[in-house]
Design an enzyme around this catalytic site. Structure first.
Site, PDB file in Angstrom:
ATOM      1  N   HIS A  55       0.839  -1.192   0.000  1.00  0.00           N
ATOM      2  CA  HIS A  55       0.000   0.000   0.000  1.00  0.00           C
ATOM      3  C   HIS A  55       0.878   1.246   0.000  1.00  0.00           C
ATOM      4  O   HIS A  55       1.729   1.405   0.881  1.00  0.00           O
ATOM      5  CB  HIS A  55      -0.910   0.012   1.238  1.00  0.00           C
ATOM      6  N   HIS A  56       0.688   2.090  -1.007  1.00  0.00           N
ATOM      7  CA  HIS A  56       1.375   3.383  -1.069  1.00  0.00           C
ATOM      8  C   HIS A  56       0.354   4.497  -1.024  1.00  0.00           C
ATOM      9  O   HIS A  56      -0.108   4.970  -2.057  1.00  0.00           O
ATOM     10  CB  HIS A  56       2.178   3.520  -2.371  1.00  0.00           C
ATOM     11  N   GLU A  57      -0.032   4.883   0.170  1.00  0.00           N
ATOM     12  CA  GLU A  57      -0.838   6.107   0.285  1.00  0.00           C
ATOM     13  C   GLU A  57       0.147   7.268   0.139  1.00  0.00           C
ATOM     14  O   GLU A  57       1.094   7.380   0.912  1.00  0.00           O
ATOM     15  CB  GLU A  57      -1.549   6.142   1.640  1.00  0.00           C
ATOM     16  N   HIS A 104      -6.130   4.332  -6.135  1.00  0.00           N
ATOM     17  CA  HIS A 104      -7.268   4.995  -5.490  1.00  0.00           C
ATOM     18  C   HIS A 104      -7.115   6.509  -5.609  1.00  0.00           C
ATOM     19  O   HIS A 104      -6.003   7.029  -5.563  1.00  0.00           O
ATOM     20  CB  HIS A 104      -7.369   4.582  -4.019  1.00  0.00           C
ATOM     21  N   GLU A 105      -8.254   7.171  -5.785  1.00  0.00           N
ATOM     22  CA  GLU A 105      -8.308   8.632  -5.991  1.00  0.00           C
ATOM     23  C   GLU A 105      -7.541   9.136  -7.212  1.00  0.00           C
ATOM     24  O   GLU A 105      -7.038  10.266  -7.192  1.00  0.00           O
ATOM     25  CB  GLU A 105      -7.826   9.396  -4.738  1.00  0.00           C
ATOM     26  N   GLU A 109     -10.014   3.129  -8.209  1.00  0.00           N
ATOM     27  CA  GLU A 109     -11.205   3.466  -7.439  1.00  0.00           C
ATOM     28  C   GLU A 109     -11.930   4.544  -8.247  1.00  0.00           C
ATOM     29  O   GLU A 109     -12.805   4.223  -9.057  1.00  0.00           O
ATOM     30  CB  GLU A 109     -10.809   3.941  -6.046  1.00  0.00           C
ATOM     31  N   GLU A 148     -16.482   1.876   0.840  1.00  0.00           N
ATOM     32  CA  GLU A 148     -15.949   2.439   2.089  1.00  0.00           C
ATOM     33  C   GLU A 148     -16.811   3.588   2.626  1.00  0.00           C
ATOM     34  O   GLU A 148     -16.851   3.815   3.827  1.00  0.00           O
ATOM     35  CB  GLU A 148     -14.507   2.913   1.880  1.00  0.00           C
TER      36      GLU A 148
HETATM   37  C1  NOJ Z   1      -8.832   6.098   0.660  1.00  0.00           C
HETATM   38  C2  NOJ Z   1      -8.877   4.780  -0.030  1.00  0.00           C
HETATM   39  O1  NOJ Z   1      -9.943   4.736  -0.937  1.00  0.00           O
HETATM   40  C3  NOJ Z   1      -8.993   3.712   1.029  1.00  0.00           C
HETATM   41  O2  NOJ Z   1      -9.160   2.453   0.411  1.00  0.00           O
HETATM   42  C4  NOJ Z   1      -7.806   3.749   1.934  1.00  0.00           C
HETATM   43  O3  NOJ Z   1      -8.000   2.833   2.974  1.00  0.00           O
HETATM   44  C5  NOJ Z   1      -7.618   5.138   2.524  1.00  0.00           C
HETATM   45  N1  NOJ Z   1      -7.660   6.128   1.529  1.00  0.00           N
HETATM   46  C6  NOJ Z   1      -6.284   5.248   3.230  1.00  0.00           C
HETATM   47  O4  NOJ Z   1      -5.251   5.218   2.301  1.00  0.00           O
HETATM   48 CA    CA Z   2     -11.235   6.712  -1.812  1.00  0.00          CA
END
Ligand code: NOJ
Ligand code: CA
Length: 702
Positions: free
Chosen positions: A412-414, A482-483, A501, A507
């Site tokens: 996971h790379h936020e 995502h985003e 996403e 979510e």
């Molecule tokens: C939004 C993402 O859609 C979600 O899947 C993730 O858990 C959170 N950001 C944290 O990164």
């Molecule tokens: Ca999201």
């Protein structure tokens, strides 16, 4: 004054069209769609689309503004070319194993009659299910090749006050509930809610995002979108609520410019998808056909899969992404654990065991790396380095453990939208993944983009997402973003880009007013036309107060509908999003998630009305088994499914996971029944769907 001159101009143009201004027309291969192009007496390019003798897009202007002068009038036609294509190609994964690309192309070469005498081409492709076109800027021997796009003037002149399914023209997020209204009633200020954190002032009340899907006043299904969005901003649409003329609205950059291009170059394809039935939009492969073939020569490492993860438990408040409370530091400068960090060795191993036992290929682990104490809403540039685990996440040991069980941990790379930080660290981050055997990354872009002023859907970010797809491909890494900007079929070119996403996922049901029961009946006709979504279905514990009794939120479907979503919301990367213990309590219903495929040989779009209901059947890749998903909005309904797609002469066991008779998304969402029946080709099933309900069926070949 303005409208009088517009009327006059229209009048002049109408007269002139009758005075033999050269018009070129091409027909779709089956003859149902006709596209015509012509120049007005002022040298303005116009096009028009007719479907079965009905105008769908009336005379609409084309053109683009550049710094140094617009390219939208004063043109002459140099020449034109026509080309027929009829090819079949095989996607690496998808809703079907073979795709036919049959279209007629019309290429128009234009040049300014005077002044700079710049050249511009417009290329149209006319398919049986719609039209795509784009602007091309040839290399011009004696001119400047670098140019700045300040506006695009593509019009879509609609013929009436159609019913539209839309989300507001936000530059940074698609995570909205869909609105259904007449075009004249679109008001983006009302479509807002949770995303007020984003720049609301950037909206125009009349602007919507694309894909924009409509049902016309004559009952035709229409979608306006784009394909192959590369090196250009996303296209939104500005609606003229009186004339129903839509105009392209590009997402600007920090300077207010739209795009920086170097000739030879072209814009993305502008697409107009047309269907007799709602299901025709789902069956269309036009967006994919307008994208370039795969750039990955050997895709054998790309594997559609189902996964579980340390994820939902944070969203419903069981624990945290972060390891310590902010500012909670020991005297020796080490952080004090907060006692609820989910990505710890023991929990990760529990998920690995669960995945291995139930046949899931991946375990997503969020919150494994340092930085989460500070990640949200602070706008910091340096939050994550993507290579430093928290003290209770032993990456080497967990990799060894996962490998011993035949499971992969999903990285996971936020980025917390600090994108230059991510760009700087990407090489190290992917090298770290390779070292520890990860082959899949979920990226995230929550918050305003850093550097400030750039938008999620602007050219600068569009290029970033593509760079990530290319770089991960070179490292044999699969990608789920995502985003990001919403997909436009680029997964044909980069088949390692499994999902995005880029819409309002499950979510939202965990911590907001959620997604309304019709949400999933709209997504396939809008956002999913561009590519798969990581929606994260499969929630069994519908009320999310499991760990926090004060929580009032809930998933807005029945449990059976959560199962049906594995078929109706296509993705080659599907999560079983709920907690292992919630699945263990209901092994009979969980069986469907274990069995359902994520890659298909054929898909049949049986019946649908946008925003009301949808039924899809798909045959698993390389197998004889079929899976059917049927869902409804807040209305209960009975669906009749004729199994006329099953193989002749074969017997199947239909295992039906349906709503119990008294099920209801709000009052009794978890009540389901599982029934079995022997069926064959031509058998009929009649199934009751509860309010907010659904049904999942596995036709197992015997
Ligand atoms: C939004 C993402 O859609 C979600 O899947 C993730 O858990 C959170 N950001 C944290 O990164
Ligand atoms: Ca999201």
């Amino acid at each position: 004054m303005k409208s009088i001159s517009a009327v006059l101009l229209c009048f002049v143009f109408t007269i002139c069209t009758f005075t033999a201004i050269a018009q070129q027309s091409v027909l779709s291969p089956n003859g149902n769609i006709s596209l015509s192009f012509q120049l007005s007496p002022f040298g303005e390019p116009y096009y028009k689309v007719v479907y079965k003798n009905k105008i769908v897009i009336d005379n609409s202007r084309l053109g683009i503004s550049l710094k140094g002068g617009a390219l939208r009038d004063n043109f002459e036609l140099l020449s034109s070319e026509e080309k027929k294509t009829d090819d079949t190609w095989k996607p690496v994964w998808g809703e079907e194993s073979e795709i036919r690309d049959r279209h007629q192309e019309l290429l128009i070469h234009l040049q300014e009659k005077s002044g700079q005498r710049r050249k511009m081409d417009i290329v149209f492709r006319v398919f049986d299910d719609g039209v795509g076109f784009r602007y091309e800027f040839p290399y011009q021997q004696d001119r400047l090749h670098h140019f700045v796009v300040t506006e695009e003037h593509t019009e879509f002149a609609l013929t009436g006050d159609h019913t539209a399914f839309w989300i507001p023209g936000d530059y940074d997020t698609n995570e909205y509930r869909y609105n259904k209204s007449k075009l004249s009633e679109v008001n983006a200020y009302i479509g807002g809610s949770i995303n007020e954190i984003y720049a609301k002032s950037l909206f125009s009340p009349n602007a919507t995002q694309t894909p924009l899907t409509m049902k016309t006043t004559e009952g035709v299904y229409l979608n306006i979108f784009e394909a192959a969005l590369v090196n250009y901003p996303a296209m939104q649409l500005e609606i003229d609520k009186k004339s129903f003329r839509l105009t392209s609205r590009l997402v600007p950059d920090a300077q207010g410019n739209m795009a920086y291009l170097i000739a030879p170059c072209h814009t993305p394809w502008r697409t107009i998808m047309i269907g007799e039935k709602a299901t025709d939009l789902l069956a269309s492969r036009m967006i994919l056909n307008l994208n370039e073939p795969s750039k990955i020569a050997d895709p054998s490492w790309i594997k559609p899969c189902k996964y579980v993860g340390i994820w939902w438990e944070m969203h419903i408040g069981k624990g945290s992404w972060e390891y310590s409370a902010p500012g909670n530091i020991n005297s020796d400068a080490t952080p004090v654990p907060n006692g609820k960090h989910c990505a710890n060795n023991e929990n990760v191993k529990r998920y690995i065991d669960f995945a291995a036992k139930n046949g899931f290929a991946g375990v997503l682990v969020e919150g494994w790396n340092t930085g989460w104490e500070d990640w949200f809403g602070k706008g910091k540039e340096e939050v994550f380095d993507f290579v430093t685990p928290y003290p209770d996440f032993d990456v080497a040991e967990l990799t060894r453990y996962a490998e011993s069980k035949g499971v992969k941990i999903i990285m996971h790379h936020e980025t917390s939208a600090s994108v230059t930080n991510y760009e700087r660290r990407m090489d190290d981050a992917y090298a770290f993944m390779k070292k520890y055997g990860y082959n899949m990354v979920k990226t995230g872009y929550v918050g305003f983009i850093i550097p400030r002023g750039e938008h999620h859907d602007g050219q600068w970010m569009v290029n970033h997402y593509v760079r990530v797809a290319e770089k991960t491909a070179r490292n044999k890494i699969m990608l789920d973003a995502h985003e990001p900007v919403r997909p436009t079929g680029l997964h044909r070119t980069y088949p390692n880009w499994m999902a995005c996403e880029a819409a309002r996922g499950n979510e939202f049901n965990a911590w907001s007013e959620g997604n309304l029961p019709d949400h999933e009946t709209i997504l396939p006709f809008t956002r999913l036309l561009g590519g798969p979504m990581d929606y994260t279905p499969g929630i069994f514990r519908i009320k999310v107060n499991q760990f926090d009794p004060s929580k009032k939120e809930q998933v807005h479907t029945t449990l059976a509908k959560q199962l049906a979503l594995y078929v109706t919301l296509y993705s080659p990367f599907q999560m079983a999003a709920d907690l292992p213990q919630n699945y263990e309590q209901r092994p009979d219903a969980f069986q469907f998630i274990k069995d359902v495929a994520v890659d298909w040989d054929e898909s049949r779009y049986l019946d649908a009305e946008i925003g009301d209901h949808l039924t899809i059947a798909r045959r698993a890749k390389g197998k004889k088994d079929w899976f059917i998903g049927s869902i409804t909005d807040e209305q209960a309904r009975t669906v009749d499914i004729k199994l006329d797609f099953l193989e002749p002469g074969k017997t199947y066991k239909a295992i039906m996971y349906r709503d119990a008779d008294d099920a209801d998304w709000e009052k009794n969402p978890e009540a389901y029944r599982i029934e079995e029946k022997t069926v064959e080709r031509g058998s009929k099933l009649q199934i009751k769907l509860a309010p907010g309900g659904g049904c999942a069926i596995h036709c197992k070949a015997l």
